[in-house]
Scaffold this motif. Sequence first.
Motif, PDB file in Angstrom:
ATOM      1  N   ASP A  50       0.897  -1.245   0.014  1.00 43.75           N
ATOM      2  CA  ASP A  50       0.075   0.069   0.021  1.00 43.75           C
ATOM      3  C   ASP A  50       0.919   1.393  -0.142  1.00 43.75           C
ATOM      4  OD1 ASP A  50      -2.228  -1.400   0.096  1.00 43.75           O
ATOM      5  OD2 ASP A  50      -2.604  -1.354   2.109  1.00 43.75           O
ATOM      6  N   LEU A  51       2.246   1.097   0.513  1.00 45.40           N
ATOM      7  CA  LEU A  51       3.021   2.285   0.587  1.00 45.40           C
ATOM      8  C   LEU A  51       4.218   1.892  -0.166  1.00 45.40           C
ATOM      9  CD1 LEU A  51       2.572   3.425   4.233  1.00 45.40           C
ATOM     10  CD2 LEU A  51       1.653   4.288   2.427  1.00 45.40           C
ATOM     11  N   PHE A  52       4.825   2.907  -0.942  1.00 46.31           N
ATOM     12  CA  PHE A  52       6.103   2.816  -1.385  1.00 46.31           C
ATOM     13  C   PHE A  52       7.232   3.493  -0.487  1.00 46.31           C
ATOM     14  CE2 PHE A  52       3.862   2.292  -5.792  1.00 46.31           C
ATOM     15  CZ  PHE A  52       3.987   0.805  -5.503  1.00 46.31           C
ATOM     16  N   ALA A  53       8.313   3.285  -0.436  1.00 44.79           N
ATOM     17  CA  ALA A  53       9.296   3.975   0.390  1.00 44.79           C
ATOM     18  C   ALA A  53      10.060   4.799  -0.520  1.00 44.79           C
ATOM     19  CB  ALA A  53      10.230   2.987   1.352  1.00 44.79           C
ATOM     20  N   PHE A  54       9.906   6.039  -0.551  1.00 42.84           N
ATOM     21  CA  PHE A  54      11.054   6.980  -1.206  1.00 42.84           C
ATOM     22  C   PHE A  54      11.279   8.035  -0.535  1.00 42.84           C
ATOM     23  CE2 PHE A  54       8.076   5.699  -4.978  1.00 42.84           C
ATOM     24  CZ  PHE A  54       9.004   5.132  -5.792  1.00 42.84           C
ATOM     25  N   SER A  55      12.571   8.378  -0.460  1.00 44.06           N
ATOM     26  CA  SER A  55      12.957   9.625   0.188  1.00 44.06           C
ATOM     27  C   SER A  55      12.753  11.133  -0.323  1.00 44.06           C
ATOM     28  CB  SER A  55      14.502   9.170   0.432  1.00 44.06           C
ATOM     29  OG  SER A  55      15.370   9.304  -0.631  1.00 44.06           O
ATOM     30  N   LEU A  56      12.042  11.103  -1.280  1.00 44.09           N
ATOM     31  CA  LEU A  56      11.872  12.380  -2.095  1.00 44.09           C
ATOM     32  C   LEU A  56      10.462  12.656  -1.859  1.00 44.09           C
ATOM     33  CD1 LEU A  56      13.634  12.000  -5.604  1.00 44.09           C
ATOM     34  CD2 LEU A  56      14.375  13.199  -3.554  1.00 44.09           C
ATOM     35  N   GLU A  57      10.298  13.991  -1.633  1.00 40.12           N
ATOM     36  CA  GLU A  57       8.845  14.449  -1.425  1.00 40.12           C
ATOM     37  C   GLU A  57       8.309  14.771  -2.722  1.00 40.12           C
ATOM     38  OE1 GLU A  57       8.966  17.743   1.203  1.00 40.12           O
ATOM     39  OE2 GLU A  57       9.809  16.917   2.815  1.00 40.12           O
ATOM     40  N   LYS A  58       7.205  14.991  -2.949  1.00 40.36           N
ATOM     41  CA  LYS A  58       6.392  15.320  -3.892  1.00 40.36           C
ATOM     42  C   LYS A  58       6.879  16.375  -4.598  1.00 40.36           C
ATOM     43  CE  LYS A  58       1.948  14.032  -3.435  1.00 40.36           C
ATOM     44  NZ  LYS A  58       0.602  14.069  -3.445  1.00 40.36           N
ATOM     45  N   THR A  59       6.952  17.357  -3.907  1.00 42.76           N
ATOM     46  CA  THR A  59       7.658  19.055  -4.330  1.00 42.76           C
ATOM     47  C   THR A  59       9.109  18.650  -4.956  1.00 42.76           C
ATOM     48  OG1 THR A  59       8.459  19.457  -2.308  1.00 42.76           O
ATOM     49  CG2 THR A  59       6.386  20.151  -2.884  1.00 42.76           C
ATOM     50  N   SER A  60       9.810  17.873  -4.374  1.00 43.36           N
ATOM     51  CA  SER A  60      11.247  17.602  -5.003  1.00 43.36           C
ATOM     52  C   SER A  60      11.078  16.820  -6.242  1.00 43.36           C
ATOM     53  CB  SER A  60      11.928  16.725  -4.032  1.00 43.36           C
ATOM     54  OG  SER A  60      12.226  17.434  -2.792  1.00 43.36           O
ATOM     55  N   ILE A  61      10.214  15.873  -6.558  1.00 44.23           N
ATOM     56  CA  ILE A  61      10.116  15.432  -7.843  1.00 44.23           C
ATOM     57  C   ILE A  61       9.683  16.372  -9.007  1.00 44.23           C
ATOM     58  CG2 ILE A  61       8.732  13.484  -8.934  1.00 44.23           C
ATOM     59  CD1 ILE A  61       9.041  11.848  -6.333  1.00 44.23           C
ATOM     60  N   TYR A  62       8.672  17.132  -8.586  1.00 42.39           N
ATOM     61  CA  TYR A  62       8.088  18.230  -9.407  1.00 42.39           C
ATOM     62  C   TYR A  62       9.128  19.199  -9.907  1.00 42.39           C
ATOM     63  CZ  TYR A  62       3.283  16.684  -8.411  1.00 42.39           C
ATOM     64  OH  TYR A  62       1.926  16.189  -8.236  1.00 42.39           O
ATOM     65  N   LYS A  63       9.916  19.381  -8.887  1.00 40.49           N
ATOM     66  CA  LYS A  63      10.954  20.468  -9.202  1.00 40.49           C
ATOM     67  C   LYS A  63      12.166  19.617 -10.022  1.00 40.49           C
ATOM     68  CE  LYS A  63      10.931  23.194  -5.030  1.00 40.49           C
ATOM     69  NZ  LYS A  63      11.511  23.334  -3.672  1.00 40.49           N
ATOM     70  N   ILE A  64      12.274  18.526 -10.106  1.00 41.21           N
ATOM     71  CA  ILE A  64      13.396  17.794 -10.744  1.00 41.21           C
ATOM     72  C   ILE A  64      12.640  17.880 -12.013  1.00 41.21           C
ATOM     73  CG2 ILE A  64      14.340  15.611 -11.239  1.00 41.21           C
ATOM     74  CD1 ILE A  64      14.616  15.364  -8.233  1.00 41.21           C
ATOM     75  N   ALA A  65      11.355  17.333 -12.209  1.00 40.20           N
ATOM     76  CA  ALA A  65      11.081  17.238 -13.435  1.00 40.20           C
ATOM     77  C   ALA A  65      10.664  18.426 -14.327  1.00 40.20           C
ATOM     78  CB  ALA A  65       9.386  16.803 -13.484  1.00 40.20           C
ATOM     79  N   ILE A  66      10.415  19.684 -13.516  1.00 36.39           N
ATOM     80  CA  ILE A  66      10.628  20.975 -14.314  1.00 36.39           C
ATOM     81  C   ILE A  66      11.976  21.554 -14.855  1.00 36.39           C
ATOM     82  CG2 ILE A  66       9.967  23.334 -13.837  1.00 36.39           C
ATOM     83  CD1 ILE A  66       7.737  22.426 -11.740  1.00 36.39           C
ATOM     84  N   ILE A  67      12.844  21.098 -13.974  1.00 35.10           N
ATOM     85  CA  ILE A  67      14.190  21.314 -14.252  1.00 35.10           C
ATOM     86  C   ILE A  67      14.915  20.498 -15.349  1.00 35.10           C
ATOM     87  CG2 ILE A  67      16.669  21.300 -13.572  1.00 35.10           C
ATOM     88  CD1 ILE A  67      15.808  21.854 -10.608  1.00 35.10           C
ATOM     89  N   VAL A  68      14.344  19.361 -15.598  1.00 31.27           N
ATOM     90  CA  VAL A  68      14.760  18.395 -16.799  1.00 31.27           C
ATOM     91  C   VAL A  68      14.122  18.957 -17.944  1.00 31.27           C
ATOM     92  CG1 VAL A  68      14.255  16.203 -17.532  1.00 31.27           C
ATOM     93  CG2 VAL A  68      15.195  16.516 -15.440  1.00 31.27           C
ATOM     94  N   CYS A  69      12.795  19.476 -17.894  1.00 34.75           N
ATOM     95  CA  CYS A  69      12.139  19.972 -19.043  1.00 34.75           C
ATOM     96  C   CYS A  69      12.720  21.097 -19.611  1.00 34.75           C
ATOM     97  CB  CYS A  69      10.379  19.886 -18.501  1.00 34.75           C
ATOM     98  SG  CYS A  69       9.696  20.507 -19.877  1.00 34.75           S
ATOM     99  N   GLY A  70      12.858  22.017 -18.690  1.00 33.82           N
ATOM    100  CA  GLY A  70      13.341  23.406 -19.011  1.00 33.82           C
ATOM    101  C   GLY A  70      14.846  23.347 -19.515  1.00 33.82           C
ATOM    102  N   ALA A  71      15.598  22.420 -18.912  1.00 34.93           N
ATOM    103  CA  ALA A  71      17.010  22.385 -19.409  1.00 34.93           C
ATOM    104  C   ALA A  71      17.115  21.539 -20.842  1.00 34.93           C
ATOM    105  CB  ALA A  71      18.021  21.359 -18.256  1.00 34.93           C
ATOM    106  N   TYR A  72      16.196  20.707 -20.918  1.00 33.18           N
ATOM    107  CA  TYR A  72      16.006  20.030 -22.271  1.00 33.18           C
ATOM    108  C   TYR A  72      15.728  20.981 -23.376  1.00 33.18           C
ATOM    109  CZ  TYR A  72      14.277  16.957 -25.933  1.00 33.18           C
ATOM    110  OH  TYR A  72      13.939  16.496 -27.136  1.00 33.18           O
ATOM    111  N   MET A  73      14.686  21.911 -22.998  1.00 31.45           N
ATOM    112  CA  MET A  73      14.360  22.939 -24.050  1.00 31.45           C
ATOM    113  C   MET A  73      15.535  23.557 -24.591  1.00 31.45           C
ATOM    114  SD  MET A  73      10.415  24.016 -22.789  1.00 31.45           S
ATOM    115  CE  MET A  73      10.480  25.400 -24.134  1.00 31.45           C
ATOM    116  N   VAL A  74      16.136  24.414 -23.569  1.00 24.52           N
ATOM    117  CA  VAL A  74      17.254  25.199 -23.588  1.00 24.52           C
ATOM    118  C   VAL A  74      18.463  24.446 -24.304  1.00 24.52           C
ATOM    119  CG1 VAL A  74      19.353  26.639 -22.429  1.00 24.52           C
ATOM    120  CG2 VAL A  74      16.838  26.624 -21.754  1.00 24.52           C
TER     121      VAL A  74
END
Length: 179
Positions: free
Chosen positions: A86-110
Amino acid sequence: MTPRSLFNIILKILGIFFIKDIVTSIPDLISVAIAIIGNSAGYSSMWLLGFSVLKLGVFVYVSYFLIFNTHKLIDLFRLDKGFDEDLFAFSLEKTSIYKIAIIVCGAYMVVSEIPQLFVYVYYVFEGEAIRFTGSKVSYSDLVVSIIKILIGLLLVGERQRITSFLVRKEQQTEDPEPE
């Protein structure tokens, strides 16, 4: 982290990547619209304009649906069912994952647009050098390339605001207020 929240994050990340497709399809729409306005286009350009608008509309709809209505997709496809845990053990928070995705998307565009920028700058200088032939130099590709780079840099620079917006919208859709 539950399977539902994991799939919620994954679908939002896909929606963020669709924003890149929205940005890259806008120049197609603009160039066809300019050709139609300049009366240099025929009947086939009307079809191109229709398909460009349709493509942009589909990208906007899919991106909006993936970012703001992930719970409906998870329910429709039953993505959170059939897991042993029922639970997965991740040490990252939701906001950290969003930030990583946004950074990857923006960096890919650049990163993907910088070589194109140099190509367009070369074409502009080449066109200016042989301008005496009577041909006009087009700056539209250069401007669009610069805008794409700026949007990518804005994504990276404003990742905190974008993340807080996504989290706030997610909380509003998951926790509806009682009537």
